[in-house]
Write an enzyme that holds these catalytic residues in place. Structure first.
Site, PDB file in Angstrom:
ATOM      1  N   TYR A  30       0.824  -1.218   0.000  1.00  0.00           N
ATOM      2  CA  TYR A  30       0.000   0.000   0.000  1.00  0.00           C
ATOM      3  C   TYR A  30       0.866   1.280   0.000  1.00  0.00           C
ATOM      4  O   TYR A  30       1.858   1.366   0.725  1.00  0.00           O
ATOM      5  CB  TYR A  30      -0.950   0.025   1.200  1.00  0.00           C
ATOM      6  CG  TYR A  30      -1.636   1.371   1.308  1.00  0.00           C
ATOM      7  CD1 TYR A  30      -2.657   1.716   0.416  1.00  0.00           C
ATOM      8  CD2 TYR A  30      -1.207   2.329   2.217  1.00  0.00           C
ATOM      9  CE1 TYR A  30      -3.240   2.968   0.451  1.00  0.00           C
ATOM     10  CE2 TYR A  30      -1.790   3.587   2.266  1.00  0.00           C
ATOM     11  CZ  TYR A  30      -2.804   3.904   1.383  1.00  0.00           C
ATOM     12  OH  TYR A  30      -3.372   5.151   1.406  1.00  0.00           O
ATOM     13  N   LYS A  55       5.553   8.978   2.887  1.00  0.00           N
ATOM     14  CA  LYS A  55       5.425   9.247   4.312  1.00  0.00           C
ATOM     15  C   LYS A  55       6.704   8.855   5.078  1.00  0.00           C
ATOM     16  O   LYS A  55       7.117   9.536   6.014  1.00  0.00           O
ATOM     17  CB  LYS A  55       4.212   8.525   4.889  1.00  0.00           C
ATOM     18  CG  LYS A  55       2.874   8.988   4.267  1.00  0.00           C
ATOM     19  CD  LYS A  55       2.744  10.458   4.376  1.00  0.00           C
ATOM     20  CE  LYS A  55       1.481  11.171   4.025  1.00  0.00           C
ATOM     21  NZ  LYS A  55       0.387  10.857   3.323  1.00  0.00           N
ATOM     22  N   SER A 100      -4.911  12.944   6.777  1.00  0.00           N
ATOM     23  CA  SER A 100      -5.185  12.194   5.560  1.00  0.00           C
ATOM     24  C   SER A 100      -6.693  12.150   5.291  1.00  0.00           C
ATOM     25  O   SER A 100      -7.486  11.977   6.215  1.00  0.00           O
ATOM     26  CB  SER A 100      -4.680  10.764   5.702  1.00  0.00           C
ATOM     27  OG  SER A 100      -3.302  10.782   5.984  1.00  0.00           O
ATOM     28  N   CYS A 104      -8.809  14.469   4.431  1.00  0.00           N
ATOM     29  CA  CYS A 104      -9.604  15.584   4.955  1.00  0.00           C
ATOM     30  C   CYS A 104      -9.681  16.735   3.957  1.00  0.00           C
ATOM     31  O   CYS A 104      -9.949  17.871   4.328  1.00  0.00           O
ATOM     32  CB  CYS A 104      -9.037  16.091   6.273  1.00  0.00           C
ATOM     33  SG  CYS A 104      -9.329  14.974   7.643  1.00  0.00           S
ATOM     34  N   ASP A 162       0.176  17.234  -0.615  1.00  0.00           N
ATOM     35  CA  ASP A 162       0.321  16.343   0.545  1.00  0.00           C
ATOM     36  C   ASP A 162       1.512  16.670   1.454  1.00  0.00           C
ATOM     37  O   ASP A 162       1.396  16.533   2.663  1.00  0.00           O
ATOM     38  CB  ASP A 162       0.447  14.898   0.061  1.00  0.00           C
ATOM     39  CG  ASP A 162       0.229  13.872   1.173  1.00  0.00           C
ATOM     40  OD1 ASP A 162      -0.669  14.086   2.013  1.00  0.00           O
ATOM     41  OD2 ASP A 162       0.956  12.872   1.214  1.00  0.00           O
ATOM     42  N   ARG A 205      -7.578   4.875  -4.420  1.00  0.00           N
ATOM     43  CA  ARG A 205      -6.683   5.991  -4.760  1.00  0.00           C
ATOM     44  C   ARG A 205      -6.401   6.072  -6.254  1.00  0.00           C
ATOM     45  O   ARG A 205      -6.588   5.098  -6.981  1.00  0.00           O
ATOM     46  CB  ARG A 205      -5.340   5.767  -4.042  1.00  0.00           C
ATOM     47  CG  ARG A 205      -5.449   5.741  -2.515  1.00  0.00           C
ATOM     48  CD  ARG A 205      -5.154   7.074  -1.937  1.00  0.00           C
ATOM     49  NE  ARG A 205      -5.445   7.165  -0.509  1.00  0.00           N
ATOM     50  CZ  ARG A 205      -5.112   8.223   0.235  1.00  0.00           C
ATOM     51  NH1 ARG A 205      -4.478   9.243  -0.300  1.00  0.00           N
ATOM     52  NH2 ARG A 205      -5.437   8.277   1.503  1.00  0.00           N
TER      53      ARG A 205
HETATM   54  O1  SAT Z   1      -0.264   7.199   3.480  1.00  0.00           O
HETATM   55  S1  SAT Z   1      -0.565   7.684   2.131  1.00  0.00           S
HETATM   56  O2  SAT Z   1       0.413   8.674   1.748  1.00  0.00           O
HETATM   57  O3  SAT Z   1      -0.574   6.563   1.214  1.00  0.00           O
HETATM   58  C1  SAT Z   1      -2.083   8.425   2.121  1.00  0.00           C
HETATM   59  C2  SAT Z   1      -2.311   9.199   3.368  1.00  0.00           C
HETATM   60  O4  SAT Z   1      -2.742   8.593   4.342  1.00  0.00           O
HETATM   61  O5  SAT Z   1      -2.064  10.417   3.407  1.00  0.00           O
HETATM   62 MN    MN Z   2      -1.224  12.430   3.333  1.00  0.00          MN
END
Ligand code: SAT
Ligand code: MN
Length: 596
Positions: free
Chosen positions: A197, A206, A248, A250, A275, A366
């Protein structure tokens, strides 16, 4: 071996342990991408979508137990537990290497091991950083090509340098029982096994750009944040840049691509990032932001030509869809795309969909889209020096308590506002949805070190800047007593952005309240938007009882950091309590006479 580079040595060492059948060094070329895609179409990892209406688009169905970030399996492995802090899962580095190292033994047997050199940030930017991900997932390679600058461009920058963050990823057996996402910030190393994922497996995102980079930022005097970045153009053509932290799922992506209903008044939003932001103090003493990513990994459900036409246009080609439904005509489909589901829909698990409880698309389905395809992409999104930030927004999903918007009194107060943030949980992480949790700066799952030190670092950043950005809190999600949203959100949010712009410029009508400056009753541009009587009042009102409870919750959250919590946070907490104790309730701007 003599003459080997740091990367080559590490690749050899990993290959000895994971024992892949083949090793492929990614060059990032178009040809390589197509070969990978064809391979995945051949073995069923990808499904080709309708190439007439969705050219270059594919669908991936993941293992149903692997559809979101798994925060309980994510660890910060610092030598001392206190350095990870009470909000992170911690594992001692030695234990982590032993326990999880075993899982990597032979994990790539029968598979190809891909080596992905990549750059986070524009290729020529002094703020960009290098990474190398090793993975046995071609889906990860294809996504990394959309989300980062990868291949030759990165390898060229790497040669002769050991300054890269290594990230080792293997799908393992995809079992949640043998899934670990480990960060060794002291060594700048990432290990991830058992998940394909996005946030668990695209290690540039992340894991590097937030968890490891937040640690690097504290050492180097900069910030790695869970932020979207936009430029707001005014009628004179001047663009003001705003960064915004939201948890995330939002609405960061929708806000970043907002289409203004007030274009006729000359206001327009440009997208820089949706992001992540890396924020440095520039030579001019201003905070400058780069978007370290090259693509968007956005949430599909709820995205439509009404809510986000820019994303709909961007995701119409060269896009990888994950866990959405598919129509008999081979087009992707998700809840909210259009009002009625088409006949013959196949759901995200590949079964015939029937109206009922089951969603056609997973709530965290996604799309992965090249950022350059977005019609609203800013002409400055890849500027080497980044864009100058004039305002920072903090925002959560709060049915109650937080008004539509308020401005902090100062940088320090703003840091406290961010530290005190809370939001209702979403499907972006496994676990219960809709539970309110404290999520400082939207970084709870992403801060790679003790959050008390993080708050301290934020406070300290204020004194490094000649012109620190103004700090605001926004809440698009406030509900009435019957559970209906009070604010229409989406494009209409530009009205709030316009007030923020005015405030940054020392204008903008506001009233002083215990929590900060709130728009005056006639402070927001309401041209073309009719809300029911009393709605605006309710949206901007501050309920002292709710805020007293909020103070208590914030206090409890802060308590867990003990002596490590910076004094500035304690002071701001006490000051807010004092200001609240002095006022009459409920408070709404119409009743407040004190202007500013
Ligand atoms: O964790 S991801 O970057 O895949 C999506 C998110 O939760 O912001
Ligand atoms: Mn995010």
């Amino acid at each position: 071996m003599a003459g080997q580079t740091g990367v080559e040595r590490w690749v050899d060492e990993v290959a000895r342990i994971t024992r892949p059948d083949r090793i492929h060094w990614c060059d990032g070329s178009e040809g390589e991408y197509h070969k990978l895609i064809e391979g995945m179409v051949g073995d069923g990892t990808l499904i080709r979508l309708n190439q007439k209406s969705y050219p270059g688009c594919y669908l991936h169905r993941s293992n149903p137990s692997d559809v979101a970030r798994t925060e309980h399996l994510t660890f910060i492995c610092t030598s001392r537990k206190e350095d990870a802090g009470p909000t992170n899962n911690w594992m001692a580095p030695k234990e982590a290497r032993e326990r999880v190292g075993k899982l990597f033994e032979g994990s790539m047997k029968g598979r190809t091991m891909y080596v992905i050199p990549y750059i986070m940030g524009p290729a020529g930017s002094p703020y960009s950083k290098l990474g190398v991900e090793i993975t046995d997932s071609p889906y990860v390679v294809a996504n990394m090509r959309l989300m980062t600058r990868m291949g030759k461009v990165a390898l060229d920058r790497l040669s002769g340098s050991n300054g890269f963050v290594p990230g080792l990823h293997s799908l393992g057996d995809l079992s949640p029982d043998r899934r670990f996402i480990l960060h060794f910030p002291e060594e700048r190393l990432i290990w991830s096994i058992g998940s394909g994922y996005g946030g668990n497996a695209l290690l540039g995102k992340k894991c590097y750009a937030l968890r490891i980079a937040s640690w690097m930022g504290r050492e180097g005097g900069w910030l790695a944040e869970h932020n979207m970045i936009i430029g707001l153009e005014d009628p004179t053509g001047q663009v003001t840049y705003i960064a915004g932290a939201f948890p995330s799922a939002c609405g960061k992506t929708n806000l970043a691509m907002l289409v203004s209903p007030l274009q006729h008044l000359g206001y327009k939003v440009w997208t820089v990032g949706d992001d992540i932001a890396w924020l440095h103090v520039g030579p001019d003493g201003r905070l400058r932001a780069i978007n370290p990513e090259a693509g968007f990994f956005g949430v599909a459900p709820g995205t439509s030509s009404k809510t986000n036409p820019n994303m709909m246009a961007a995701a119409g080609r060269n896009t990888i869809f994950t866990n959405v439904g598919v129509t008999p005509g081979g087009e992707p489909w998700w809840e909210g795309k259009d009002p009625t589901p088409p006949d013959g829909l196949i759901d995200w698990k590949g079964n015939r969909w029937a109206p009922g409880a089951e969603k056609a698309a997973h709530p965290n389905s996604r799309f992965t889209v090249p950022a350059g395809q977005c019609p609203s992409i800013s002409p400055h999104w890849e500027d080497d020096d980044g864009v100058p930030i004039s305002a920072i927004l903090f925002g959560g999903r709060r049915a109650r308590v937080a008004p539509l918007v308020y401005q902090s009194y100062s940088w320090q107060h703003g840091v406290f506002v961010g530290a005190g943030m809370a939001s209702e949980t979403t499907a972006a992480a496994t676990g219960a949805v809709g539970v309110t949790r404290r999520d400082p700066m939207a970084m709870l799952p992403f801060c790679g070190y003790n959050m008390a030190d993080y708050f301290g670092h934020w406070v300290a950043m204020g004194s490094r800047m000649k012109h620190p950005p103004a700090i605001f809190h926004v809440n698009w999600f406030r509900k009435d007593a019957d559970g209906n949203f009070l604010w229409p959100g989406f494009g209409e949010n530009v009205r709030v952005l316009m007030w923020i712009l005015d405030r940054v410029r020392g204008r903008g009508k506001a009233v002083e309240t215990p929590i900060g400056f709130v728009p005056a009753a006639d402070g927001l541009e309401m041209d073309g938007l009719k809300l029911p009587a009393g709605t605006m009042q309710e949206l901007l009102s501050i309920d002292r009882d709710a805020w007293s409870k909020e103070l208590e919750d914030q206090g409890k959250f802060f308590e867990q950091f003990g002596d490590r919590l910076p004094n500035e946070m304690r002071q701001e907490h006490a000051k807010l309590a004092q200001r609240l104790s002095r006022v009459r309730v409920p408070l709404s701007p119409a009743e407040t006479s004190k202007g500013s």
